[in-house]
Design a protein around this motif. Structure first.
Motif, mmCIF file in Angstrom:
data_model
loop_
_atom_site.group_PDB
_atom_site.id
_atom_site.type_symbol
_atom_site.label_atom_id
_atom_site.label_comp_id
_atom_site.label_asym_id
_atom_site.label_seq_id
_atom_site.Cartn_x
_atom_site.Cartn_y
_atom_site.Cartn_z
ATOM 1 N N ILE A 1 0.859 -1.188 0.000
ATOM 2 C CA ILE A 1 0.000 0.000 0.000
ATOM 3 C C ILE A 1 0.894 1.236 0.000
ATOM 4 O O ILE A 1 2.012 1.205 0.515
ATOM 5 N N THR A 2 0.391 2.303 -0.605
ATOM 6 C CA THR A 2 1.210 3.514 -0.722
ATOM 7 C C THR A 2 0.975 4.508 0.413
ATOM 8 O O THR A 2 1.645 5.536 0.469
ATOM 9 N N ASP A 3 0.040 4.192 1.308
ATOM 10 C CA ASP A 3 -0.251 5.073 2.436
ATOM 11 C C ASP A 3 -0.757 4.193 3.577
ATOM 12 O O ASP A 3 -1.670 3.396 3.365
ATOM 13 N N PRO A 4 -0.194 4.327 4.777
ATOM 14 C CA PRO A 4 -0.638 3.470 5.882
ATOM 15 C C PRO A 4 -2.125 3.636 6.210
ATOM 16 O O PRO A 4 -2.748 2.720 6.748
ATOM 17 N N ARG A 5 -2.701 4.765 5.838
ATOM 18 C CA ARG A 5 -4.135 4.969 6.081
ATOM 19 C C ARG A 5 -5.005 4.069 5.208
ATOM 20 O O ARG A 5 -6.191 3.900 5.480
ATOM 21 N N TYR A 6 -4.445 3.476 4.154
ATOM 22 C CA TYR A 6 -5.204 2.575 3.273
ATOM 23 C C TYR A 6 -5.274 1.151 3.820
ATOM 24 O O TYR A 6 -6.042 0.334 3.310
#
Length: 138
Positions: free
Chosen positions: A87-92
């Motif tokens: 994933i490119t963002d931990p929020r995803y």
């Protein structure tokens, strides 16, 4: 006698027209009773991105691709033994893992997850690759 089978061969000139690369690849390889599936993203096999800006929708399309590739290889989702999710963002993480988990409920694969600074195209928010087995015929 071939030691492996390549599924859905392609050249990167066609799949990455905005980049100067010319590599021969495939979507999956069957070696013995093992299926190795290339990283799948939110793009269908016609090259259409599904879910621009939506990590869950991209994960859903990626899992549709995984399902189709495994079936073409003679396996299915229930025979996945390992997943690697990027994933490119931990929020995803929660959105992507919820979607992948929906497809793999009751399968219990081993899993690795990574947060990366980017994928091959900037609009890709997640990618998943899997290893599965082809069950022996009974």
């Amino acid at each position: 006698m071939p030691t492996h089978t390549r599924i859905r061969m392609f050249n990167t000139k066609e799949t990455y027209p905005n980049q100067s690369i010319d590599n021969d690849l495939c979507q999956a390889v069957v070696a013995g009773n093992t299926v190795y599936v290339r990283g799948q993203i939110g793009t269908d096999f016609e090259g259409n991105l599904v879910g621009l800006g939506d990590p869950r929708a991209q994960a859903e399309q990626a899992m549709k691709n995984v399902k189709q590739l495994l079936e073409e290889a003679g396996s299915d989702l229930s025979h996945i033994v390992k997943t690697t999710t990027y994933i490119t963002d931990p929020r995803y993480r929660e959105l992507v893992y919820q979607e992948v988990g929906r497809w793999l409920k009751g399968v219990f694969p081993i899993s690795t997850g990574l947060v990366v600074s980017g994928l091959a195209q900037p609009e890709w928010l997640m990618e998943i690759d899997v290893i599965a087995v082809i069950p022996e015929s009974v």
